[in-house]
Design a protein around this motif. Structure first.
Motif, PDB file in Angstrom:
ATOM      1  N   SER A 337       0.829  -1.208   0.000  1.00 21.11           N
ATOM      2  CA  SER A 337       0.000   0.000   0.000  1.00 21.11           C
ATOM      3  C   SER A 337       0.861   1.255   0.000  1.00 21.11           C
ATOM      4  O   SER A 337       0.545   2.253  -0.657  1.00 21.11           O
ATOM      5  N   PHE A 338       1.978   1.204   0.734  1.00 23.97           N
ATOM      6  CA  PHE A 338       2.885   2.348   0.778  1.00 23.97           C
ATOM      7  C   PHE A 338       3.476   2.623  -0.604  1.00 23.97           C
ATOM      8  O   PHE A 338       3.512   3.773  -1.065  1.00 23.97           O
ATOM      9  N   VAL A 339       3.954   1.568  -1.284  1.00 24.52           N
ATOM     10  CA  VAL A 339       4.550   1.751  -2.604  1.00 24.52           C
ATOM     11  C   VAL A 339       3.524   2.308  -3.585  1.00 24.52           C
ATOM     12  O   VAL A 339       3.808   3.222  -4.368  1.00 24.52           O
ATOM     13  N   GLU A 340       2.296   1.785  -3.529  1.00 13.44           N
ATOM     14  CA  GLU A 340       1.244   2.262  -4.425  1.00 13.44           C
ATOM     15  C   GLU A 340       0.945   3.738  -4.182  1.00 13.44           C
ATOM     16  O   GLU A 340       0.808   4.528  -5.121  1.00 13.44           O
ATOM     17  N   GLU A 341       0.872   4.136  -2.908  1.00  8.06           N
ATOM     18  CA  GLU A 341       0.585   5.533  -2.574  1.00  8.06           C
ATOM     19  C   GLU A 341       1.751   6.434  -2.957  1.00  8.06           C
ATOM     20  O   GLU A 341       1.555   7.548  -3.458  1.00  8.06           O
ATOM     21  N   ARG A 342       2.982   5.978  -2.755  1.00  9.92           N
ATOM     22  CA  ARG A 342       4.155   6.786  -3.104  1.00  9.92           C
ATOM     23  C   ARG A 342       4.215   7.039  -4.602  1.00  9.92           C
ATOM     24  O   ARG A 342       4.538   8.157  -5.040  1.00  9.92           O
ATOM     25  N   ALA A 355       7.395   9.892  -0.567  1.00  7.11           N
ATOM     26  CA  ALA A 355       7.518   8.819   0.420  1.00  7.11           C
ATOM     27  C   ALA A 355       6.986   9.252   1.782  1.00  7.11           C
ATOM     28  O   ALA A 355       6.305   8.485   2.473  1.00  7.11           O
ATOM     29  N   LEU A 356       7.286  10.484   2.186  1.00  5.51           N
ATOM     30  CA  LEU A 356       6.805  10.963   3.480  1.00  5.51           C
ATOM     31  C   LEU A 356       5.284  11.080   3.485  1.00  5.51           C
ATOM     32  O   LEU A 356       4.613  10.670   4.443  1.00  5.51           O
ATOM     33  N   ILE A 357       4.708  11.620   2.424  1.00  4.34           N
ATOM     34  CA  ILE A 357       3.252  11.745   2.338  1.00  4.34           C
ATOM     35  C   ILE A 357       2.608  10.361   2.361  1.00  4.34           C
ATOM     36  O   ILE A 357       1.622  10.125   3.081  1.00  4.34           O
TER      37      ILE A 357
END
Length: 509
Positions: A337-342, A355-357
């Motif tokens: 999920s983090f990679v998709e959002e980044r 990455a921070l967001i």
């Protein structure tokens, strides 16, 4: 010096400033307590793509703080200015009680700004007024004498320059991204005209990216290859089995697609002990890039010359069922999920800020998992397992530089006492920034990111179904049933040199 100190103090204290100005300088001084201001500045430098400036600034700050507080104050010390001479509106909420010389705030401020400037002059120029403001705030609030501030500045600058001599700033030529080493070249069947190759083209991979149709190039350069366009309902394994049962069985199987398609075909290639020919056709093509296959033509060049490599892969096993070949990575928890959002933000904002967001958004809407890792019970946000070492040292690394490291690279992001704050820092900025954040009073605690290498890893969970992702394919449910105690299980085992793949002998310039 005592006369100079008293003269400067009288002039500063005699200046009539309003309550707003006095409040501002008190805020500047207190914000720099315990290095909080400089840790925040380091985070900003990281987000702006200046990690070396942040690292050298913090290293200089740490050493200068030790020299000022553990050596300077004990050797010289002295009394601080009397409160009776300081206007009430300027006095700090908490009066410092440590020895006066030198000013630790000033030493830290100048050390950080000078250290950052040695790596990035533009960053140093931006930080210099802030460091000067912290130094003046110690005079304005009556916390120090002028000699204390001057001594602290000398210590800070001296430490930064001494560290430069001990650990020189790399020359620009040393920072160039040279071609990374990879697995040694091996000989594979040379497909001069494509005879003996069975190639599956997945037209759905990388859809919408505007890439040209690979079939005309393959047909022109490998005219005798058998090319099959994947359609709805086709099964990779059945297609290969049918080809092998034909009067002219293939010596090589190929795939044009993304990491998911390549991974599926890699499992079949290993089952039949056949070389794999990979044509990059997906959105990111992480494995193809690591194998130096940047285009369809490059892959065909390697196939026609018979150049290949035996690369490391991993077997992903569940409680029951056959293993799945892993080319790049396996993960559980929030990593996918983090990679998709980044990736939604990185083209517009750049990878550090994206990455921070992403870290804040994903952690805000997620709950930790309770799992067993190698028999130990832990509460985690995510586990990342890479085939070979990955860079940088974060919970979500992005680059693999070798195909034959002989290790699994494991990153575990723990959910601790301050999970969403510390977790977001470690997820977005890595273990080094987490270690620095842990020094802040409101974030103190053990590291939340653990990084280690091995050849196998087992993750079990009875409380939560961790789900999993591998090579771009994700599932919220862990397949394969459960162990005897009802636990879902994932086991990742390294297979050194487990896959033969076509790859050019030398990286193009």
């Amino acid at each position: 010096m005592r006369q100079v100190d008293e003269k400067v103090a009288r002039r500063v204290n005699a200046r009539r400033t309003g309550q707003g100005v006095d409040r501002f300088w008190r805020l500047v001084s207190s914000t720099a307590n315990h290095g909080k201001l400089w840790f925040a500045a380091a985070a900003v430098l990281m987000l702006l793509g200046k990690p070396r400036a942040a690292a050298r600034g913090l290293a200089s700050l740490g050493v200068a703080s030790l020299v000022a507080n553990l050596i300077g104050k004990r050797l010289i010390g002295g009394e601080r200015p009397a409160l009776t001479s300081i206007p009430i509106s300027r006095r700090l909420q908490r009066t410092p009680t440590s020895p006066s010389f030198p000013s630790g705030h000033t030493a830290s401020a100048v050390a950080f700004a000078t250290g950052a400037a040695l790596e990035s002059p533009a960053s140093g120029a931006a930080l210099a007024p802030l460091a000067a403001g912290v130094a003046y705030s110690r005079l304005h609030t009556g916390a120090h004498w002028f000699s204390d501030v001057a001594g602290g500045a000398a210590i800070g600058a001296g430490v930064a320059l001494a560290l430069k001599a001990a650990v020189p700033v790399p020359k620009p030529s040393a920072l160039l991204n040279e071609a990374p080493p990879t697995a040694e070249t091996i000989e594979l069947p040379a497909l001069v005209d494509g005879d003996g190759a069975f190639i599956v083209v997945n037209p759905g991979s990388g859809r919408g990216l505007g890439r040209p149709d690979p079939r005309p190039v393959i047909a022109k350069r490998l005219p005798k290859a058998v090319v099959h366009e994947l359609s709805s309902g086709d099964d990779f394994a059945q297609l290969v089995d049918d080809a092998l049962a034909s009067p002219h069985p293939p010596r090589v199987i190929g795939i044009h697609g993304g990491d998911g398609s390549v991974g599926a075909m890699a499992t079949i290639a290993r089952k039949h002990d056949l070389p794999l020919l990979v044509f990059p056709g997906g959105t990111f093509n992480h494995f193809a890039k690591a194998a130096m296959l940047d285009s369809v033509d490059v892959a065909i060049d390697a196939a026609q010359k018979g150049e290949g490599r035996a690369v490391d892969v991993a077997d992903l096993r569940f409680a029951t069922g056959d293993p799945i070949t892993v080319l790049n990575t396996v993960s559980v928890g929030i990593y996918p999920s983090f990679v998709e959002e980044r990736e939604k933000h990185e083209k517009r904002l750049g990878k550090p800020i994206a990455a921070l967001i992403a870290a804040v958004r994903v952690l805000r809407g997620s709950s930790p998992l309770r799992v067993e890792i190698e028999g130990g019970r832990r509460t985690i946000w995510s586990v990342f397992v890479g085939v070979g070492r990955y860079y940088p040292v974060t919970a979500a690394p992005i680059e693999r530089r070798r195909l034959d490291d002989g290790v699994l690279d494991v990153r575990v992001l723990f959910a601790g006492g301050k999970p969403k704050t510390r977790g977001a820092v470690a997820l977005a900025l890595g273990g080094r920034m987490d270690a620095l954040a842990a020094r802040l009073p409101f974030l103190q605690g053990p590291p939340v990111l653990d990084a280690f290498t091995g050849t196998g890893l087992t993750i079990r969970s009875r409380a939560d179904d961790p789900g999993y992702a591998h090579d771009g394919e994700a599932s919220t449910e862990t397949p394969g049933g459960t162990d005897d105690d009802g636990a879902k299980r994932l086991n990742v085992t390294l297979v050194p040199g487990g896959l033969r793949v076509y790859s050019p002998a030398q990286r193009g310039k």
